[in-house]
Write a protein that holds these residues in place. Structure first.
Motif, PDB file in Angstrom:
ATOM      1  N   SER A 317       2.526   1.064   8.840  1.00 22.18           N
ATOM      2  CA  SER A 317       3.050  -0.311   8.744  1.00 22.18           C
ATOM      3  C   SER A 317       3.197  -0.906  10.129  1.00 22.18           C
ATOM      4  O   SER A 317       2.822  -2.062  10.373  1.00 22.18           O
ATOM      5  CB  SER A 317       4.416  -0.309   8.046  1.00 22.18           C
ATOM      6  N   ASN A 320      -0.222  -1.617  11.577  1.00 21.75           N
ATOM      7  CA  ASN A 320      -0.833  -2.788  10.944  1.00 21.75           C
ATOM      8  C   ASN A 320      -0.265  -4.089  11.511  1.00 21.75           C
ATOM      9  O   ASN A 320      -0.972  -5.083  11.634  1.00 21.75           O
ATOM     10  CB  ASN A 320      -0.606  -2.757   9.434  1.00 21.75           C
ATOM     11  N   GLN A 353      -3.041   4.401   4.881  1.00 20.00           N
ATOM     12  CA  GLN A 353      -2.381   3.092   4.833  1.00 20.00           C
ATOM     13  C   GLN A 353      -2.744   2.198   6.013  1.00 20.00           C
ATOM     14  O   GLN A 353      -2.506   0.991   5.964  1.00 20.00           O
ATOM     15  CB  GLN A 353      -0.864   3.287   4.748  1.00 20.00           C
TER      16      GLN A 353
ATOM     17  N   HIS B 244      -0.020  -5.466   4.237  1.00 21.29           N
ATOM     18  CA  HIS B 244      -0.336  -4.066   3.933  1.00 21.29           C
ATOM     19  C   HIS B 244       0.776  -3.117   4.370  1.00 21.29           C
ATOM     20  O   HIS B 244       0.537  -1.972   4.735  1.00 21.29           O
ATOM     21  CB  HIS B 244      -1.711  -3.713   4.502  1.00 21.29           C
ATOM     22  N   PRO B 246       3.574  -0.961   2.836  1.00 28.88           N
ATOM     23  CA  PRO B 246       3.698  -0.419   1.470  1.00 28.88           C
ATOM     24  C   PRO B 246       5.141  -0.386   0.985  1.00 28.88           C
ATOM     25  O   PRO B 246       5.785   0.650   1.014  1.00 28.88           O
ATOM     26  CB  PRO B 246       3.124   0.991   1.619  1.00 28.88           C
ATOM     27  N   CYS B 254      -4.125  -1.051  -3.706  1.00 27.36           N
ATOM     28  CA  CYS B 254      -4.531  -2.299  -3.035  1.00 27.36           C
ATOM     29  C   CYS B 254      -6.015  -2.230  -2.686  1.00 27.36           C
ATOM     30  O   CYS B 254      -6.561  -1.146  -2.489  1.00 27.36           O
ATOM     31  CB  CYS B 254      -3.693  -2.482  -1.776  1.00 27.36           C
ATOM     32  N   CYS B 261       1.047  -1.980  -1.361  1.00 25.87           N
ATOM     33  CA  CYS B 261       1.021  -3.074  -0.382  1.00 25.87           C
ATOM     34  C   CYS B 261       1.638  -4.335  -0.977  1.00 25.87           C
ATOM     35  O   CYS B 261       1.432  -4.646  -2.148  1.00 25.87           O
ATOM     36  CB  CYS B 261      -0.415  -3.397   0.027  1.00 25.87           C
TER      37      CYS B 261
END
Lengths: 388, 388
Positions: A317, A320, A353, B244, B246, B254, B261
């Motif tokens: 996360s 991202n 992810q 994105h 989660p 996703c 997400c």
């Protein structure tokens, strides 16, 4: 920064030039100009006061004969023993202090146990620790003016104030002023994770990366973030709280008031409690929990796997959102032992992810001792002194 | 930036001074010096080329008589019609273009439908759109040299390359070069969310905030981040991917390959699908889904509530990590209609999950038309021209 200290660094160009020599030297003026976009004249002008004051010196010109050789270069280099710094990490039960040179290289260290955490008592112990460190070499007393302190919690560096430190039970403690009065040194205070981040940025695994993250695993899950060469502070004093990204769904409840926080899953206390419950062994130590997983207890393993999965999702996360070039993972001793158990799950969840090219971010596991955290405090003192 | 354009801004001081007058002027030299820490001489030196070239002018000295009055100040002010800029947002089915002044104020706009998305055809339509815009006023043709293009997806601004744009079906398209050849203008390209973020930073609700976030709600959930006055780009070209994070636990899967997400819960398509399934009405439009929730359908409401909860958790995660001063929420028309339905849940989840003072971050809902997204592209062209 509280106290008196001569300031050599008064312009952005001076910061840029000195920092480059400090963290990447020896380096020639021509090369500094090339990398920074400053003119040669500006580099020379910026370097001059540091040379005059003995912080920088010119190496003898070296004849360059290899490919790309031009006229001989006289690289600039730091004089690391021109000034010394003290860094101290304050925990709830001890003080860990180091003397470092200008490159934040530890030269001497000392510990001092704390029996209480009231600010006055801690500052008195700190003064004694500093005296002991300065007495180890006459040069330290002559050429050490700055002390950095690293404290967990919400620290207002500019104001010299510990706003809130749960482990110490401190609220609104003007630590910089108290420590300056007690030691006679110029004092800089900073959050401990941010301090370690600064040490990595200038002198560690962050060198050369304009954006990187430091993730600390232990009692809490912390994070220091460097974006575009600056440690993120957060507009409201909050930043890097990776431990409170809710990757766990509705469960479990976290001490912060949120739910599903990664810290409520992978922090030491909930991890141990979950192993105790899953294995039916009740309350146990983190060492016993790790031992159970190593011994192949399936229920214990599952708890560690879940923790690794949660931490990997939280790191993804963060990647991202911010796109760090690399992530340095460290922590306390049990935290790192636990991490080694769930590292594979961390990497798997991170890869799954991470969005597109964010998965290219390298994750480096780096043990760091408490002396290295103390060194972080010294690094903050150094960075504060030489940054406009 | 591709193409030829005279550069006035060659030093950090020039960037600082011009930017301050552009985004916060009229402002006196004394005040600029006070706010930036530059010397008065440096401010005067930095402003001079802009005055000579007609970008800045001095207002007549005003006698100040109020409290704190000093000697009369001659504020510097921008001449907004000194140069014009074109900004175009490229979607998969149309081009939306605006002509703006130096302050990114839209003066004229035009649309052009796209029947295909192959780069050559899009660039030909773009050239026609630009010609039409320039023809609306002779002054535009004389004093417009720069074109900004906003495209969704992975855009390499420095390289002028659209690496990947799923909606357009583009991979590795050298858009800046193609557009410069077709229009004769200096072309800057940028991701569309980042472009809108730049417009907010210099000319919108981000002015005065050194850190803020823009969150866009619609088909995707996007995010632009400004930290310490700079738009975060991400080391690997990925940043701001709030969609994105989660927060949904293991479900749903996703399109990115991840699970849980926020975009797979609160993006338009999954939202509509979930309402269709929950109400037993099968496939329906976003408008019908919103209508069902407004009509009080409990199953539909629950789906929107869940989406709002997920988005609030993602926004809190972002605030915990970065600490923005404020969050600006916008989106496409159905996205904003949906947001209004779940705004209360967003705010509730945000407040519950924000760590400590991160909850002080203000969340502002701001509708933005496609013309305003096109204006974002012009703002990027302006920012690129006047930033070292």
């Amino acid at each position: 920064m509280t106290g008196m200290h001569p300031r050599l660094t008064t312009t952005p160009a001076a910061t840029t030039v000195f920092t480059m020599v400090l963290t990447q030297g020896p380096v020639s003026r021509v090369e500094i100009a090339r990398r920074t976009g400053l003119s040669s004249a500006a580099v020379t002008k910026a370097a001059r006061p540091f040379i005059d004051a003995g912080y920088l010196e010119e190496l003898e010109a070296t004849e360059r004969t290899g490919p790309g050789a031009g006229r001989p270069a006289s690289p600039l280099v730091i004089r690391p023993d021109r000034e010394f710094f003290i860094g101290v990490k304050i925990t709830h039960d001890d003080l860990i202090g180091v003397v470092t040179d200008l490159r934040a290289r530890p030269l001497a260290s000392a510990h001092r146990p704390l029996t209480a955490t009231a600010p006055e008592g801690v500052v008195a112990e700190l003064a004694a620790l500093v005296t002991g460190l300065l007495d180890t070499d006459p040069a330290y007393r002559r050429r050490c003016h700055a002390l950095g302190l690293a404290v967990s919690g919400d620290v207002d560096k500019a104001g010299g104030l510990v706003r809130y430190s749960p482990f110490l039970g401190w609220r609104q403690v003007p630590l910089a002023r108290l420590a300056a009065q007690a030691t006679g040194l110029t004092v800089t205070i900073e959050n401990d994770v941010k301090s370690l981040t600064v040490a990595e940025q200038w002198f560690g695994d962050g060198v050369g990366a304009s954006s990187f993250a430091l993730v600390t695993v232990g009692v809490g899950i912390g994070c220091g973030l460097v974006v575009d060469d600056r440690v993120i502070a957060g507009s409201h004093g909050v930043a890097g709280e990776i431990g409170h990204i809710p990757v766990g769904g509705d469960e479990p409840a976290c001490h912060c008031g949120g739910r599903g926080c990664v810290e409520a899953i992978a922090g030491t206390a909930p991890l141990v409690a979950a192993v105790g419950a899953a294995t039916g062994r009740g309350p146990l130590s983190i060492e016993a929990a790790i031992e159970a997983a190593h011994a192949g207890d399936a229920a214990a393993r599952q708890v560690f796997d879940r923790a690794g999965h949660a931490l990997g999702l939280a790191m993804a996360s963060m990647a991202n959102l911010i796109g760090p070039e690399r992530i340095i993972v460290t922590g306390d001793v049990p935290g790192l032992a636990a991490y080694e158990l769930f590292e594979e799950q961390v990497n798997r969840a991170f890869a799954a992810q991470a969005f597109g090219a964010a998965a290219d971010c390298r994750v480096l596991l780096r043990p760091r001792t408490f002396e290295q955290w103390a060194r972080g405090a010294a690094a903050v003192a150094i960075q504060t002194l030489f940054t406009v």
